[in-house]
Each structure stands twice: as structure tokens, then as C-alpha cells.
Design a protein around this motif. Structure first.
Motif, mmCIF file in Angstrom:
data_model
loop_
_atom_site.group_PDB
_atom_site.id
_atom_site.type_symbol
_atom_site.label_atom_id
_atom_site.label_comp_id
_atom_site.label_asym_id
_atom_site.label_seq_id
_atom_site.Cartn_x
_atom_site.Cartn_y
_atom_site.Cartn_z
ATOM 1 N N TYR A 46 -12.638 22.992 24.536
ATOM 2 C CA TYR A 46 -12.918 22.048 25.622
ATOM 3 C C TYR A 46 -14.401 21.703 25.671
ATOM 4 C CZ TYR A 46 -13.500 20.132 30.301
ATOM 5 O OH TYR A 46 -13.842 19.323 31.359
ATOM 6 N N THR A 94 -12.485 12.771 30.069
ATOM 7 C CA THR A 94 -12.548 14.226 29.921
ATOM 8 C C THR A 94 -13.804 14.639 29.166
ATOM 9 O OG1 THR A 94 -10.138 14.399 29.951
ATOM 10 C CG2 THR A 94 -11.349 16.253 29.007
ATOM 11 N N ARG A 95 -14.150 13.904 28.116
ATOM 12 C CA ARG A 95 -15.327 14.236 27.312
ATOM 13 C C ARG A 95 -16.634 14.010 28.078
ATOM 14 N NH1 ARG A 95 -12.235 11.488 23.395
ATOM 15 N NH2 ARG A 95 -13.524 9.620 23.605
ATOM 16 N N GLY A 97 -4.160 6.351 28.290
ATOM 17 C CA GLY A 97 -4.274 7.692 27.705
ATOM 18 C C GLY A 97 -5.614 7.910 27.034
ATOM 19 N N MET A 98 -6.103 6.892 26.353
ATOM 20 C CA MET A 98 -7.404 6.998 25.696
ATOM 21 C C MET A 98 -8.521 7.078 26.723
ATOM 22 S SD MET A 98 -6.724 4.271 22.610
ATOM 23 C CE MET A 98 -8.380 4.350 21.932
ATOM 24 N N GLN A 127 -8.826 10.600 27.887
ATOM 25 C CA GLN A 127 -9.546 11.410 26.903
ATOM 26 C C GLN A 127 -11.051 11.139 26.962
ATOM 27 O OE1 GLN A 127 -7.731 10.518 23.136
ATOM 28 N NE2 GLN A 127 -5.771 11.459 23.669
ATOM 29 N N GLN A 164 -15.987 19.384 22.837
ATOM 30 C CA GLN A 164 -15.837 17.924 22.929
ATOM 31 C C GLN A 164 -16.695 17.305 24.040
ATOM 32 O OE1 GLN A 164 -12.008 16.496 24.296
ATOM 33 N NE2 GLN A 164 -11.602 18.378 25.429
#
Length: 318
Positions: free
Chosen positions: A298, A190-191, A183-184, A187, A301
Motif C-alpha cells: 500500500y 488511493t495513490r 474504477g481508475m 485507484q 504505491q
């Protein structure tokens, strides 16, 4: 700075920091390294010749023979220093593995520390091109480590690419230090989206596919493969065409917010950047203004908007 607030550590050929370790007893101090990069990086100096036991001053040396496995020879007395240097290299790279390096800047042309196009002399043939013995050892031991030569850092495109990769490698190491799960990683990925897209849309897609299928791999293997692709993508140059595509992509997030005049102004700035009339920082500054004004979460980040300190002015060149 790293996530801990400590300076980001990079290896540097000692002579570039002003240390008098050259074969002639001199140095090759680079003011950009100490005066500009020194504000953000902590240097780990290395002089292979001195550290492997050679004196200062000393006889000049050069690479000879097979470019893939050259010999290090003194120029006049014809003494073979290859074994002495390679033994040092084997030990030194293992020491450097504990230094948490995020990059390395080598001295161009050096038979030990030159990274690119070091002359390798061959009997009866023109010189070939190779790498210094220590630089080659570092490259083998740390294949994803950002590396560059000081001379090439005078090219603004190469300078931006190298320093951007150093900060990216630090972000990745800080991420790994958190003991991340899948999950991390989602993230983190995504960044990084727009940053990676500015270098390679193909590798961004490959990274996305890797993360999407992350449950099929052991976590350690997943993270290792992500690091390899991530650093491979950033090594590719972010060209004007790629940057323009990313700028247009960002602009698309504000199609419901901007007035016709604001859209026209932004488009004009992006076109001027594309045509080489203004630097990247110009359209980006306006886009960042809109990101803050319209609280576009969005985009807020996205690492792409600030991948390195503004004080380095890496996006100010045309």
C-alpha cells in the motif's frame, strides 16, 4: 518528465530565461530556472510587451486606476497601452491552451507579468496592490494551473509547493489521457492519499466523498470536480505539523515489524523533524527503507514518498 517521457512544459516570462526583452533592453536571467528546473521542465517563453508589438528598448510602463481593472500607461508620455495588451492577452491565452502547460513562472513586479502585489497607482492615494494584465488573464483562463513568481521561488517552502503542484498536475493530465473510468479514479485517489493529507485532511475527506459518490455524477463532471479539489488541496502548504501527522501515520503500518529500538530511532527522527532540527528527507529516508524492506504494498504505491525527483532536493530544507 511527463508520462510520455517528454519534459514537463511550463510557461515562463522570457526575460527570466536570459532573453533581452526588458524595457531597458536587458534581461533578468534566473540561473535556478535554467540550471536546475531546466533539467526537468521544457520552457514556453512569453514576453507580453514584445509579443503585443512593443519595441525593445521601450518606455517604462505602470498600472494605474482601479486595481480590479487597471490601465497600462507609459510613464512619461502617458500613452494608454491597455487595449493593445488586453487584445494580446485574449489571443495568447487561447494559444497557450494548446501548449499542455503544467505551470507558469512570472516576473515579479511587472505591469504585464507580475502575479502578486504589483503596484497600481491611484491619483491622490497610496499605490494599491494588483496583478499584471497578462498574469491576470492566465489566472482567469487556467484557474487550476500552478503559478508562481520567480522571486518567491527563493523561499524553499514556496518553491516546494509550486514544483510539487506542477508534477501533480502532470500526473493528473497523464491520468486523464488514459480515458479513465470510475474504477481508475478510485485507484488514482488511493495513490494520492498521503500526499493530499499532507496538505489538507479536510479536502482529502471531500475528495474521498466525491469519489465514493462517483456513480451519481456524469464521469466528465466527476473528473472536473476532482481536478478542482485536488489542485485546491495541493495549493495549501504542507506544514511541519501536517507532515508530522503523515509521518506518524506511515509509521503505524510497521508497528508489527519494527523492534523497540527501531521504533525509538524512527520516533526520534520524526520528533527532530517536528522541532526543526533535521529536514523532512531524514525521517522519510528511513521510512522508505522500511517500506522496501517489509514490502509494504500500500505504501509502495503512495505518491507522497516520491512526488518529484530527488535531484531537486525540495525536502532537504529545515
Amino acid at each position: 518528465m511527463s508520462g510520455s517521457g517528454a519534459p514537463i512544459k511550463i510557461g515562463v516570462s522570457s526575460c527570466l530565461l536570459g532573453e533581452k526583452v526588458r524595457y531597458d533592453g536587458g534581461h533578468k536571467h534566473d540561473p535556478y530556472l535554467t540550471g536546475v528546473l531546466g533539467r526537468f521542465f521544457g520552457f514556453v517563453p512569453v514576453c507580453p510587451e514584445v509579443e503585443c508589438g512593443m519595441t525593445t528598448p521601450r518606455e517604462a510602463m505602470r498600472l494605474e486606476g482601479d486595481p480590479a481593472q487597471p490601465r497600462l500607461m507609459t510613464h512619461r508620455s502617458r500613452v494608454d497601452k491597455t487595449g493593445q495588451m488586453l487584445e494580446f492577452c485574449r489571443n495568447k491565452v487561447e494559444q497557450l491552451a494548446h501548449e499542455d502547460l503544467c505551470g507558469f513562472i512570472f516576473k515579479k513586479g511587472s505591469p504585464s507579468s507580475g502575479l502578486f502585489r504589483v503596484k497600481v497607482y491611484r491619483e491622490g492615494l497610496p499605490p494599491a496592490s494588483g496583478s499584471g494584465l497578462f498574469a491576470a488573464a492566465v489566472a482567469r483562463r487556467f484557474p487550476q494551473l500552478p503559478m508562481e513568481e520567480e522571486g518567491r521561488l527563493h523561499d524553499p517552502v514556496l518553491r516546494e509547493n509550486f514544483i510539487e503542484r506542477v508534477f501533480a498536475f502532470r500526473r493528473w493530465k497523464d491520468f486523464l489521457a488514459q480515458g479513465p473510468d470510475l474504477g481508475m479514479l478510485v485507484q488514482f485517489h488511493t495513490r494520492q492519499k498521503l500526499l493530499v493529507m499532507s496538505h489538507s485532511t479536510q479536502l482529502y475527506r471531500e475528495l474521498g466523498a466525491l469519489v465514493a459518490g462517483g456513480k451519481e455524477l456524469p464521469l466528465a463532471e466527476l473528473l472536473e470536480r476532482y481536478q478542482e479539489l485536488y489542485m485546491k488541496a495541493l495549493e495549501l502548504h504542507a506544514t511541519v505539523k501536517k507532515q508530522t501527522n503523515v509521518l506518524m501515520h506511515i509509521m503505524g503500518y510497521f508497528k508489527k515489524n519494527l523492534t523497540p529500538d527501531e521504533k525509538q530511532e524512527l520516533l526520534q527522527l520524526i520528533e527532530q523533524y517536528h522541532d526543526g532540527l533535521v529536514p523532512l528527507v531524514v525521517p522519510l529516508t528511513l521510512l522508505k527503507h522500511y517500506v522496501a524492506k517489509y514490502r509494504q504494498e500500500y505504501l509502495q504505491q503512495q505518491v507522497y514518498l516520491a512526488p518529484h525527483p530527488a535531484e531537486l532536493m525540495l525536502r532537504n530544507h529545515v
